[in-house]
Design a protein around this motif. Structure first.
Motif, PDB file in Angstrom:
ATOM      1  N   VAL A 148       0.854  -1.192   0.000  1.00 25.45           N
ATOM      2  CA  VAL A 148       0.000   0.000   0.000  1.00 25.45           C
ATOM      3  C   VAL A 148       0.891   1.244   0.000  1.00 25.45           C
ATOM      4  CG1 VAL A 148      -1.929  -1.143   1.176  1.00 25.45           C
ATOM      5  CG2 VAL A 148      -0.189   0.042   2.527  1.00 25.45           C
ATOM      6  N   THR A 171       0.252   7.229  -4.155  1.00 27.94           N
ATOM      7  CA  THR A 171      -1.148   6.996  -4.525  1.00 27.94           C
ATOM      8  C   THR A 171      -1.320   5.569  -5.017  1.00 27.94           C
ATOM      9  OG1 THR A 171      -0.840   7.623  -6.841  1.00 27.94           O
ATOM     10  CG2 THR A 171      -1.352   9.423  -5.297  1.00 27.94           C
ATOM     11  N   GLU A 172      -2.562   5.150  -5.135  1.00 26.22           N
ATOM     12  CA  GLU A 172      -2.856   3.833  -5.713  1.00 26.22           C
ATOM     13  C   GLU A 172      -2.441   3.790  -7.187  1.00 26.22           C
ATOM     14  OE1 GLU A 172      -3.854   0.986  -4.354  1.00 26.22           O
ATOM     15  OE2 GLU A 172      -3.870   1.883  -2.362  1.00 26.22           O
ATOM     16  N   THR A 176      -0.253   1.012  -9.234  1.00 31.97           N
ATOM     17  CA  THR A 176      -0.702   0.387 -10.485  1.00 31.97           C
ATOM     18  C   THR A 176       0.384   0.467 -11.539  1.00 31.97           C
ATOM     19  OG1 THR A 176      -3.002   0.897  -9.998  1.00 31.97           O
ATOM     20  CG2 THR A 176      -2.453   0.463 -12.306  1.00 31.97           C
TER      21      THR A 176
END
Length: 192
Positions: A148, A171-172, A176
């Protein structure tokens, strides 16, 4: 008349940004580069474990032939200055897969993520000196599948030491891109 290919015709790295062969050789080629694996400032390093002193590009090529992924251990504000895009592309082409820094220049951190390089930050008040790291060690970074943003990770050192770092995926979306090997790979996979 100056012969073609003479040093005078070279001009600058900035004018060669489209040539990855030139730019990857120019990565870390600053004559004032302070690499603690080399006896003096400049674009040289000592290959590990042989200790052979060579140009950084040649050492990276040798590590690639040995299938050794690389990390860079750096200081504060890593990535500051011009040509920040090549400051991330160049290390990727040299085989660097993670950077452990005291701090990152904001845009450069994002560029590293976009190239699939993991930005890791020392804990506040820690750096290579305070942890007794000299760069000749072998490092293992355990990256969990459920990573995370801003997670603390442990870096194991082959001399028995270990230390904690903060993963600078902010950030996510950063995660990704990293999981896909960078933004270009992500976009290609998304289009196919």
């Amino acid at each position: 008349m100056t012969p073609a290919g003479s040093p005078r015709e070279f001009n600058s790295y900035g004018s060669r940004r489209g040539n990855d062969a030139v730019m990857s050789r120019g990565t870390f080629a600053n004559i004032r580069l302070d690499n603690r694996l080399a006896p003096r400032a400049g674009p040289r390093t000592a290959h590990q474990p042989s200790g052979d002193l060579m140009d950084i590009f040649d050492a990276a090529d040798r590590y690639a032939k040995e299938s050794v992924p690389l990390i860079a251990i750096v200081g504060k504000d890593y990535g500051s200055g011009s040509s920040r895009d090549w400051a991330a592309k160049g290390p990727f082409l040299l085989g660097i897969r993670a950077v452990i820094a005291e701090s990152f220049e904001r845009i450069h951190r994002s560029n590293l993520v976009g190239m699939g390089i993991m930005p890791l930050q020392f804990q506040p008040g820690e750096n290579a000196d305070s942890l007794g790291l000299n760069g000749t060690e072998v490092y293992t970074i355990d990256v969990p599948a459920d990573l995370v943003p801003h997670q603390a990770l442990t870096v194991q050192v082959d001399n028995g030491k270990s230390f904690r770092v903060i993963v600078r995926f902010d950030t996510e979306v950063d995660l990704t891109y990293f999981r896909n090997g960078g933004i270009l790979n992500y976009m290609i996979r998304k289009m196919l």
